[in-house]
Design a protein around this motif. Structure first.
Motif, PDB file in Angstrom:
ATOM      1  N   VAL A  68       0.867  -1.176   0.000  1.00 37.79           N
ATOM      2  CA  VAL A  68       0.000   0.000   0.000  1.00 37.79           C
ATOM      3  C   VAL A  68       0.901   1.222   0.000  1.00 37.79           C
ATOM      4  CG1 VAL A  68      -0.254   0.114   2.533  1.00 37.79           C
ATOM      5  CG2 VAL A  68      -1.976   1.162   1.068  1.00 37.79           C
ATOM      6  N   GLU A  69       0.577   2.188  -0.849  1.00 39.60           N
ATOM      7  CA  GLU A  69       1.424   3.368  -1.023  1.00 39.60           C
ATOM      8  C   GLU A  69       0.550   4.575  -1.366  1.00 39.60           C
ATOM      9  OE1 GLU A  69       3.809   6.337  -1.400  1.00 39.60           O
ATOM     10  OE2 GLU A  69       4.551   4.420  -0.603  1.00 39.60           O
ATOM     11  N   LEU A  70       0.817   5.672  -0.695  1.00 46.93           N
ATOM     12  CA  LEU A  70       0.025   6.887  -0.882  1.00 46.93           C
ATOM     13  C   LEU A  70       0.300   7.574  -2.215  1.00 46.93           C
ATOM     14  CD1 LEU A  70      -1.940   8.953   0.469  1.00 46.93           C
ATOM     15  CD2 LEU A  70       0.104  10.091   1.377  1.00 46.93           C
ATOM     16  N   SER A  71       1.565   7.588  -2.643  1.00 53.08           N
ATOM     17  CA  SER A  71       1.961   8.383  -3.807  1.00 53.08           C
ATOM     18  C   SER A  71       1.767   7.625  -5.126  1.00 53.08           C
ATOM     19  CB  SER A  71       3.429   8.798  -3.689  1.00 53.08           C
ATOM     20  OG  SER A  71       3.877   9.374  -4.897  1.00 53.08           O
ATOM     21  N   PRO A  72       0.932   8.133  -6.031  1.00 55.81           N
ATOM     22  CA  PRO A  72       0.816   7.492  -7.342  1.00 55.81           C
ATOM     23  C   PRO A  72       2.105   7.605  -8.152  1.00 55.81           C
ATOM     24  CG  PRO A  72      -0.446   9.542  -7.268  1.00 55.81           C
ATOM     25  CD  PRO A  72       0.002   9.264  -5.868  1.00 55.81           C
ATOM     26  N   ILE A  73       2.920   8.620  -7.861  1.00 52.63           N
ATOM     27  CA  ILE A  73       4.209   8.737  -8.550  1.00 52.63           C
ATOM     28  C   ILE A  73       5.093   7.544  -8.213  1.00 52.63           C
ATOM     29  CG2 ILE A  73       6.345  10.098  -8.692  1.00 52.63           C
ATOM     30  CD1 ILE A  73       4.656  12.604  -8.227  1.00 52.63           C
ATOM     31  N   ALA A  74       5.123   7.159  -6.928  1.00 50.88           N
ATOM     32  CA  ALA A  74       5.930   6.021  -6.499  1.00 50.88           C
ATOM     33  C   ALA A  74       5.416   4.725  -7.118  1.00 50.88           C
ATOM     34  CB  ALA A  74       5.912   5.921  -4.978  1.00 50.88           C
ATOM     35  N   VAL A  75       4.104   4.554  -7.132  1.00 49.47           N
ATOM     36  CA  VAL A  75       3.525   3.328  -7.681  1.00 49.47           C
ATOM     37  C   VAL A  75       3.823   3.219  -9.177  1.00 49.47           C
ATOM     38  CG1 VAL A  75       1.400   2.025  -8.030  1.00 49.47           C
ATOM     39  CG2 VAL A  75       1.704   3.348  -5.932  1.00 49.47           C
ATOM     40  N   ARG A  76       3.602   4.293  -9.888  1.00 43.60           N
ATOM     41  CA  ARG A  76       3.862   4.288 -11.333  1.00 43.60           C
ATOM     42  C   ARG A  76       5.329   3.998 -11.613  1.00 43.60           C
ATOM     43  NH1 ARG A  76       2.070   8.887 -12.074  1.00 43.60           N
ATOM     44  NH2 ARG A  76      -0.096   8.281 -12.502  1.00 43.60           N
ATOM     45  N   ALA A  77       6.230   4.600 -10.813  1.00 42.93           N
ATOM     46  CA  ALA A  77       7.669   4.387 -11.005  1.00 42.93           C
ATOM     47  C   ALA A  77       8.051   2.937 -10.729  1.00 42.93           C
ATOM     48  CB  ALA A  77       8.457   5.321 -10.094  1.00 42.93           C
ATOM     49  N   PHE A  78       7.435   2.327  -9.719  1.00 40.01           N
ATOM     50  CA  PHE A  78       7.749   0.937  -9.391  1.00 40.01           C
ATOM     51  C   PHE A  78       7.500   0.027 -10.591  1.00 40.01           C
ATOM     52  CE2 PHE A  78       6.107  -3.239  -8.121  1.00 40.01           C
ATOM     53  CZ  PHE A  78       7.214  -3.751  -7.453  1.00 40.01           C
TER      54      PHE A  78
END
Length: 221
Positions: A68-78
């Motif tokens: 679970v992650e708040l930042s969509p930037i982090a998720v997209r980058a992953f």
């Protein structure tokens, strides 16, 4: 977290202030995770996961990994940086990104429910606890207990700075904060301690300070 804490976290990712993100799989995870004896297909929950490569390694061990992650930037980058092409769909207040054994719920951890998360066998916490302000760490533990099964265990990695008034035995033992946070709901086993002398990057002229890297296994009481 408070809306201010959430905004600061989102701003870190927008500004690419992500020095906390490890560039490789955590060596303590590789070394000590097999000792849990989990079967293939076990569901592993990674709270506040960012774009951690540890999730890739866990999936390679045959686990179903959900972060679970708040930042969509982090998720997209992953997913982009690991050359994965996930599907996306709404799940309650979250956007679920998913490819194969890897899933990330994009949204606020404190809004996550048991129904959205599903059955969990083990929680992997490398930096979630320590990333949170001290004032809300107890709320984090309480919410974690509310959304994971009572049979789930926690594999916890911490970085603990040695205190000036601590004896060596105290520094190498179970941390006082860990006891205060977890002892009521979990049996605490300290599996491993490594002491490392490191310079503070903000004060490079100061002598190196000792830091303890610890591996805990926590099981619900």
């Amino acid at each position: 977290m408070t809306s201010r804490d959430n905004l600061l976290w989102l701003q870190c990712w927008r500004d690419q202030q992500t020095d906390f993100n490890q560039k490789s799989v955590n060596p303590l995870l590789i070394r000590f995770w097999p000792g849990l004896g989990l079967v293939r297909g076990s569901r592993v929950f990674v709270p506040l996961c960012g774009k951690s490569l540890d999730m890739i390694w866990l999936a390679q061990q045959g686990h179903e990994v959900i972060g679970v992650e708040l930042s969509p930037i982090a998720v997209r980058a992953f997913f982009r940086e690991n050359h994965l092409k996930p599907t996306r769909r709404r799940v309650g207040q979250f956007t679920l990104w998913q490819q194969g054994r890897l899933s990330i719920l994009c949204g606020d951890f404190f809004s996550l429910t048991l129904a959205e998360l599903g059955q969990i066998d083990t929680v992997y916490d490398r930096a979630a606890l320590t990333a949170l302000p001290e004032a809300i760490r107890m709320l984090y533990i309480a919410h974690l207990q509310a959304i994971v099964s009572q049979v789930a265990q926690v594999f916890l990695l911490t970085t603990e700075d040695a205190q000036a008034d601590e004896t060596l035995g105290e520094a190498l033992g179970v941390g006082e904060e860990i006891t205060a946070l977890y002892a009521e709901g979990f049996a605490i086993e300290l599996t491993h301690v490594e002491s490392v002398f490191e310079r503070n990057p903000e004060w490079p002229e100061q002598p190196p300070e000792r830091t303890e890297y610890k591996v805990y296994r926590l099981s619900s009481k």
